[in-house]
Motif scaffolding. Structure first.
Motif, mmCIF file in Angstrom:
data_model
loop_
_atom_site.group_PDB
_atom_site.id
_atom_site.type_symbol
_atom_site.label_atom_id
_atom_site.label_comp_id
_atom_site.label_asym_id
_atom_site.label_seq_id
_atom_site.Cartn_x
_atom_site.Cartn_y
_atom_site.Cartn_z
ATOM 1 N N TYR A 155 -0.725 67.683 43.000
ATOM 2 C CA TYR A 155 0.089 67.689 41.785
ATOM 3 C C TYR A 155 0.841 69.001 41.576
ATOM 4 C CZ TYR A 155 -1.773 63.215 40.234
ATOM 5 O OH TYR A 155 -2.086 61.879 40.139
ATOM 6 N N ASP A 156 0.710 69.911 42.512
ATOM 7 C CA ASP A 156 1.412 71.184 42.391
ATOM 8 C C ASP A 156 2.923 70.950 42.474
ATOM 9 O OD1 ASP A 156 0.695 74.344 42.734
ATOM 10 O OD2 ASP A 156 2.598 73.844 43.715
ATOM 11 N N GLU A 157 3.683 71.762 41.776
ATOM 12 C CA GLU A 157 5.141 71.602 41.767
ATOM 13 C C GLU A 157 5.739 71.736 43.164
ATOM 14 O OE1 GLU A 157 9.009 70.896 40.517
ATOM 15 O OE2 GLU A 157 7.044 70.438 39.628
ATOM 16 N N ASP A 158 5.117 72.536 44.021
ATOM 17 C CA ASP A 158 5.635 72.672 45.381
ATOM 18 C C ASP A 158 5.552 71.363 46.159
ATOM 19 O OD1 ASP A 158 6.399 75.266 45.091
ATOM 20 O OD2 ASP A 158 4.661 76.136 46.106
ATOM 21 N N ILE A 159 4.581 70.514 45.817
ATOM 22 C CA ILE A 159 4.487 69.203 46.459
ATOM 23 C C ILE A 159 5.702 68.358 46.082
ATOM 24 C CG2 ILE A 159 3.149 67.076 46.655
ATOM 25 C CD1 ILE A 159 1.749 69.424 47.927
ATOM 26 N N ASN A 160 6.048 68.373 44.808
ATOM 27 C CA ASN A 160 7.228 67.646 44.339
ATOM 28 C C ASN A 160 8.486 68.137 45.037
ATOM 29 O OD1 ASN A 160 8.778 65.909 42.563
ATOM 30 N ND2 ASN A 160 9.369 67.784 41.487
ATOM 31 N N LEU A 161 8.603 69.444 45.206
ATOM 32 C CA LEU A 161 9.774 70.007 45.871
ATOM 33 C C LEU A 161 9.816 69.607 47.345
ATOM 34 C CD1 LEU A 161 9.773 73.583 44.294
ATOM 35 C CD2 LEU A 161 11.269 71.651 43.721
ATOM 36 N N ALA A 162 8.648 69.553 47.989
ATOM 37 C CA ALA A 162 8.610 69.130 49.391
ATOM 38 C C ALA A 162 9.076 67.685 49.541
ATOM 39 C CB ALA A 162 7.194 69.296 49.948
ATOM 40 N N LEU A 163 8.652 66.823 48.620
ATOM 41 C CA LEU A 163 9.089 65.422 48.662
ATOM 42 C C LEU A 163 10.589 65.310 48.431
ATOM 43 C CD1 LEU A 163 6.450 63.150 46.878
ATOM 44 C CD2 LEU A 163 7.262 63.001 49.228
ATOM 45 N N ARG A 164 11.108 66.104 47.527
ATOM 46 C CA ARG A 164 12.549 66.089 47.269
ATOM 47 C C ARG A 164 13.326 66.517 48.519
ATOM 48 N NH1 ARG A 164 14.418 65.559 42.084
ATOM 49 N NH2 ARG A 164 16.340 66.646 42.678
ATOM 50 N N ARG A 165 12.804 67.487 49.235
ATOM 51 C CA ARG A 165 13.478 67.904 50.464
ATOM 52 C C ARG A 165 13.464 66.772 51.495
ATOM 53 N NH1 ARG A 165 11.592 73.192 48.998
ATOM 54 N NH2 ARG A 165 9.490 72.778 49.800
ATOM 55 N N VAL A 166 12.333 66.056 51.572
ATOM 56 C CA VAL A 166 12.260 64.926 52.494
ATOM 57 C C VAL A 166 13.282 63.857 52.114
ATOM 58 C CG1 VAL A 166 10.797 63.007 53.264
ATOM 59 C CG2 VAL A 166 9.857 65.316 53.131
ATOM 60 N N ARG A 167 13.377 63.543 50.825
ATOM 61 C CA ARG A 167 14.323 62.513 50.373
ATOM 62 C C ARG A 167 15.762 62.918 50.634
ATOM 63 N NH1 ARG A 167 10.973 62.544 45.548
ATOM 64 N NH2 ARG A 167 9.492 60.802 45.617
ATOM 65 N N ARG A 168 16.098 64.171 50.354
ATOM 66 C CA ARG A 168 17.477 64.621 50.528
ATOM 67 C C ARG A 168 17.864 64.681 52.005
ATOM 68 N NH1 ARG A 168 20.420 66.833 46.630
ATOM 69 N NH2 ARG A 168 21.425 68.301 48.077
ATOM 70 N N ALA A 169 16.881 64.862 52.863
ATOM 71 C CA ALA A 169 17.170 64.893 54.297
ATOM 72 C C ALA A 169 17.383 63.499 54.863
ATOM 73 C CB ALA A 169 16.033 65.582 55.048
ATOM 74 N N LYS A 170 17.000 62.470 54.098
ATOM 75 C CA LYS A 170 17.141 61.080 54.548
ATOM 76 C C LYS A 170 17.948 60.313 53.516
ATOM 77 C CE LYS A 170 12.881 60.756 57.250
ATOM 78 N NZ LYS A 170 13.503 60.350 58.512
ATOM 79 N N LEU A 171 19.264 60.483 53.582
ATOM 80 C CA LEU A 171 20.129 59.877 52.577
ATOM 81 C C LEU A 171 20.512 58.442 52.909
ATOM 82 C CD1 LEU A 171 22.473 62.909 51.784
ATOM 83 C CD2 LEU A 171 20.460 62.107 50.540
ATOM 84 N N ALA A 172 20.089 57.953 54.077
ATOM 85 C CA ALA A 172 20.394 56.564 54.431
ATOM 86 C C ALA A 172 19.690 55.614 53.478
ATOM 87 C CB ALA A 172 19.958 56.283 55.867
ATOM 88 N N ARG A 173 20.348 54.500 53.182
ATOM 89 C CA ARG A 173 19.760 53.505 52.289
ATOM 90 C C ARG A 173 18.609 52.797 52.987
ATOM 91 N NH1 ARG A 173 22.470 51.758 48.116
ATOM 92 N NH2 ARG A 173 21.888 49.596 48.394
ATOM 93 N N PRO A 174 17.592 52.346 52.223
ATOM 94 C CA PRO A 174 16.478 51.610 52.836
ATOM 95 C C PRO A 174 16.981 50.361 53.552
ATOM 96 C CG PRO A 174 15.992 52.181 50.545
ATOM 97 C CD PRO A 174 17.435 52.502 50.763
ATOM 98 N N LYS A 175 16.393 50.062 54.695
ATOM 99 C CA LYS A 175 16.782 48.877 55.443
ATOM 100 C C LYS A 175 16.357 47.634 54.681
ATOM 101 C CE LYS A 175 16.337 46.660 59.954
ATOM 102 N NZ LYS A 175 15.700 46.725 61.293
#
Length: 303
Positions: free
Chosen positions: A94-114
């Protein structure tokens, strides 16, 4: 020396056994697989998995994001959270850094879900006609028709039991879908079929016989076997039907075990039903998920 301790491996697995019966088997398989992936990564990266530090979890998520879908990365985060709670360890997720890591993962994968290709009514009719006149064909015709009219997930379709269907006075079927992804406690939803689907189901039952618990079952050496089908059977059935119709390999690949649900929802929109009605029919809880299914249908409605 590595802080990784081999003695933790059996411990976390034994803790997960406490969840048996409280979660669906598919959920349990995912928990085991996701935590195992985390433990293996920690061993290779020379990190302690339990208790994991915020930095370790962040590094794991970002490493997973390089090869895995965002949904997989997020699911693995939930598994790490669950095992820390079960082992009564400090939870780093629940640490804020976890949220930021997930956001980085999402932004690196901007393709729409198949999105699975919708098995709409035109495909349904062709696929049903193309099934061979064999016991497998009888079963598959009934599965295709019923799965479409129930807007069912593949897991819901193979989970149906013979006792879940009742014949109405007009010859159609009333079906109780007992358990689904959005209904883990089995409150169920009622669905109804057309006369054609009822006839296809009855033709299958006439061959299958009365002494089988599952509505749809495997067939071995021309005999029905009293056990349920795997969910992959639905996907294989749909793809095989598409190949028999001579569809291009690219189109065949777009079909999945989810295509019956997607196609039926798209057809309901084209027929003029609103989103609320479609959600009730298919047991959806999230309008966002349904909206993804309906995008291509909406294009055709307004074209």
């Amino acid at each position: 020396m590595s802080p990784y301790c081999h003695s933790t491996k059996p411990n976390w697995r034994s803790e997960f056994q406490r969840l048996e019966g409280a979660y669906a088997p598919s959920t349990m398989r995912s928990y085991y697989a996701d935590v195992q992936a985390f433990v293996d990564w920690c061993k290779e990266a020379d990190h302690a998995p339990f208790p994991a530090s915020v930095e370790t979890v962040c590094a794991f998520l970002e490493a997973q994001g390089e090869a895995k879908a965002v949904s997989t990365v997020q699911r693995r985060l939930y598994a790490i959270r669950k095992i820390h709670r079960l082992m009564r360890l400090p939870d780093p997720t629940y640490d804020e850094d976890i949220n930021l890591a997930l956001r980085r993962v999402r932004r690196a994968k901007l393709a729409r879900p198949k999105q699975a290709k919708g098995l709409t009514r035109d495909y349904l009719d062709r696929f049903i006609r193309g099934e061979p006149d064999t016991p497998w064909g009888l079963r598959n015709r009934a599965m295709l028709a019923l799965g479409y009219e129930l807007l069912s997930r593949r897991s819901e379709l193979v989970a149906l039991r013979t006792e879940d269907i009742k014949t109405s006075n007009d010859g159609t079927l009333r079906v109780l879908v007992r358990r689904s992804k959005s209904d883990p406690f089995g409150m169920g939803r009622l669905a109804f079929t057309s006369l054609r689907t009822a006839e296809l189901v009855q033709s299958w039952l006439d061959w299958r016989g009365p002494d089988i618990e599952w509505l749809f079952c495997p067939i071995y050496q021309d005999k029905p076997i009293n056990r349920d089908l795997s969910t992959t059977t639905v996907k294989r059935m749909i793809k095989a039907a598409a190949r028999r119709e001579g569809l291009e390999a690219k189109i065949v690949d777009e079909f999945s075990g989810h295509s019956l649900r997607v196609g039926a929802a798209q057809d309901l929109l084209r027929m003029g039903h609103d989103t609320a009605a479609i959600m009730r029919a298919g047991g959806w809880k999230s309008v966002n998920i349904l909206a993804r299914y309906l995008e291509k249908a909406e294009h055709n409605v307004w074209a």
